[in-house]
Design a protein around this motif. Sequence first.
Motif, mmCIF file in Angstrom:
data_model
loop_
_atom_site.group_PDB
_atom_site.id
_atom_site.type_symbol
_atom_site.label_atom_id
_atom_site.label_comp_id
_atom_site.label_asym_id
_atom_site.label_seq_id
_atom_site.Cartn_x
_atom_site.Cartn_y
_atom_site.Cartn_z
ATOM 1 N N UNK B 13 0.811 -1.224 0.000
ATOM 2 C CA UNK B 13 0.000 0.000 0.000
ATOM 3 C C UNK B 13 0.845 1.276 0.000
ATOM 4 N N UNK B 14 1.993 1.250 0.700
ATOM 5 C CA UNK B 14 2.723 2.511 0.884
ATOM 6 C C UNK B 14 3.827 2.742 -0.148
ATOM 7 N N UNK B 15 4.392 1.644 -0.668
ATOM 8 C CA UNK B 15 5.490 1.784 -1.632
ATOM 9 C C UNK B 15 5.070 2.677 -2.797
ATOM 10 N N UNK B 16 3.878 2.385 -3.347
ATOM 11 C CA UNK B 16 3.444 3.129 -4.533
ATOM 12 C C UNK B 16 3.140 4.582 -4.187
ATOM 13 N N UNK B 17 2.652 4.818 -2.960
ATOM 14 C CA UNK B 17 2.352 6.202 -2.557
ATOM 15 C C UNK B 17 3.638 7.009 -2.465
ATOM 16 N N UNK B 20 5.128 7.593 -5.921
ATOM 17 C CA UNK B 20 4.396 8.586 -6.723
ATOM 18 C C UNK B 20 4.725 10.005 -6.264
ATOM 19 N N UNK B 21 4.706 10.214 -4.940
ATOM 20 C CA UNK B 21 4.960 11.563 -4.419
ATOM 21 C C UNK B 21 6.394 12.011 -4.734
ATOM 22 N N UNK B 22 7.375 11.111 -4.505
ATOM 23 C CA UNK B 22 8.770 11.479 -4.751
ATOM 24 C C UNK B 22 9.032 11.687 -6.238
ATOM 25 N N UNK B 23 8.407 10.846 -7.048
ATOM 26 C CA UNK B 23 8.627 10.950 -8.480
ATOM 27 C C UNK B 23 8.034 12.256 -9.003
ATOM 28 N N UNK B 24 6.893 12.631 -8.440
ATOM 29 C CA UNK B 24 6.280 13.911 -8.827
ATOM 30 C C UNK B 24 7.231 15.064 -8.466
ATOM 31 N N UNK B 25 7.871 14.929 -7.290
ATOM 32 C CA UNK B 25 8.780 15.966 -6.815
ATOM 33 C C UNK B 25 10.060 16.029 -7.650
ATOM 34 N N UNK B 97 12.826 21.488 -1.599
ATOM 35 C CA UNK B 97 11.393 21.739 -1.439
ATOM 36 C C UNK B 97 10.786 20.871 -0.338
ATOM 37 N N UNK B 98 9.625 21.268 0.080
ATOM 38 C CA UNK B 98 8.893 20.511 1.105
ATOM 39 C C UNK B 98 8.387 19.201 0.478
ATOM 40 N N UNK B 99 8.482 18.135 1.222
ATOM 41 C CA UNK B 99 7.976 16.861 0.712
ATOM 42 C C UNK B 99 6.617 16.598 1.355
ATOM 43 N N UNK B 105 -2.343 14.917 -1.283
ATOM 44 C CA UNK B 105 -1.239 15.006 -2.239
ATOM 45 C C UNK B 105 -0.851 13.624 -2.767
ATOM 46 N N UNK B 106 -0.961 12.619 -1.900
ATOM 47 C CA UNK B 106 -0.680 11.245 -2.338
ATOM 48 C C UNK B 106 -1.662 10.847 -3.426
ATOM 49 N N UNK B 107 -2.944 11.123 -3.183
ATOM 50 C CA UNK B 107 -3.970 10.776 -4.184
ATOM 51 C C UNK B 107 -3.699 11.470 -5.511
ATOM 52 N N UNK B 108 -3.426 12.777 -5.429
ATOM 53 C CA UNK B 108 -3.171 13.537 -6.650
ATOM 54 C C UNK B 108 -1.967 12.983 -7.394
ATOM 55 N N UNK B 109 -0.897 12.692 -6.630
ATOM 56 C CA UNK B 109 0.325 12.191 -7.269
ATOM 57 C C UNK B 109 0.070 10.842 -7.940
ATOM 58 N N UNK B 110 -0.699 9.987 -7.257
ATOM 59 C CA UNK B 110 -0.975 8.671 -7.839
ATOM 60 C C UNK B 110 -1.826 8.785 -9.102
ATOM 61 N N UNK B 111 -2.799 9.700 -9.066
ATOM 62 C CA UNK B 111 -3.639 9.915 -10.255
ATOM 63 C C UNK B 111 -2.792 10.391 -11.425
#
Lengths: 113, 411
Positions: B13-17, B20-25, B97-99, B105-111
């Motif tokens: 559950x958490x790996x992908x979150x 996604x967030x780090x990759x977006x950053x 930047x702030x992480x 933000x997790x939802x948005x990044x995953x979408x």
Amino acid sequence: MKNFLLLFRADSTQAAKRSPEEMQASTKKWMDWIGSIAAQNKLVDRGNRLEHTGKVLRGNNVVTDGPFTEIKETLGGYTMVSAGSLEEAVEMANGCPILQMGGSVEVREISVL
Amino acid sequence: MQEKELLPHLFRTEYSKITAVLCKLLGFEHLDVAEDIASETFLSASELWGLKGLPENPAAWLYTVAKNKAKNHLKHRSVFQQKVSVQLSQAPASEIPEIDLSAQHIKDSQLQMMFAVCHPAISVESQIGMALRVLCGFGIEEIADAFLTNKDTINKRLLRAKEKLREENIRIEFPPAGEIPGRLEAVLRTLYLLFNEGYFSASHDHSLRKDLCLEAMRLTFLLTENEATHKPAVNALLALMSFQSSRFEARTDDHGETVLYDDQDTDLWDEDLIQQGEYFLNLASEGNTASKYHFEAGIAYWHTIKADTPEKWENILQLYNHLLTIEYSPIAALNRTYALSRANGKTVALQEAKKLALTDHYQYHLLLGELYTGVDNVSAHNALEKALAMSHSSADKKIISQKIQQLTGKD
């Protein structure tokens, strides 16, 4: 494979007289027929029905109201199918429910420009 | 949940979150870095939790560690940029930047990640592979199992896909409003195939297959939660998945063998999932467009009706008729012909079956076997033998053999 246009003609005054049950039965027959062509992967364009009234424009700006030919032969809709030959396309048209209602199907090969 | 099960569960559950967030950053070109940081985070967790026991809030712990690792990475990068790159380009060193690992933000990044990996620049197979890896946190071995191939093939496929997406300069962002319909279609197609991979896969790993279905549903659900992607076709797809999943437990027996629809114990059908399907099917009826998912969801809905009535099969037939006018597929053509036999009788269906020109599919001969049964049992037998010879998976062979036995028993 070539594409063929199927033109459906029928007496439009007869269609208006049908009961809701008859209309429903007719819809099923049409959909079973179209579904059969689609299941053979030979439906190119499902096409549409045409309203029974319209206008015809001729030279010198002469505009007349429809019907354009005899009422019995009103163009009611079209569908496009693909077939190996005109004979095969005619065979496909042979299942069209309009034939049971006294109508006709004109089968014409599309000649690509 | 048992402690030893917790880490794999959290990983899923958490790996992908985190990825996604780090990759977006960091940008899509640094997907590998994001994945590495996420993996290292779990490595630290497995080492430390084994020694010291579980932290109070494991997910929050993971986020903090991931944040720190990401900050370290960014610091190194900025030192590198200051010492090396700046002399070349005179660019100012970027601030760290702030992480943001908040739920929203997790939802948005995953979408956004979903749109990035379901990009038409890469093959559909690669899209599914990427989705499984970066959106669902599946291991390479699990993906290989799902595709019935080996780890090497999957590794190569993912590597090529990442390179291609990098070349195409894909960004992790929402497509512009005008592009959403087209891009959403690609995303839905991938999620649909991801679900089917789980539902119809020949893989024997029952829990893996179920996980694939659940993940496909989770990602589709994410789409329904966002205003920009809350579209009728999305709701229809989720309805379809819900209806299909409702039979998940009923379609395999205790020995892992497939149980055909007609033989299923309907008490095992999941009522909650059926109701969930009805809910989303209602939502899908907004607007006046009907996608193929609408018709497939309609067909799946009628399959959840236990009573075997003429009305049921007539509705299924008409939905197949409509589905086929939108998109042809051999399986839909065969299923339509089966529905035709139930609605209009075997004689008509046999005539129609012969027009299908699908003799190179074993399912075609299986259908003929079904249609001939009771009409002409010799032909039924021949058709089933042909289907048996042409089928590949042991599950299929078993089912066809059973049908042949039933038939010869009747003779």
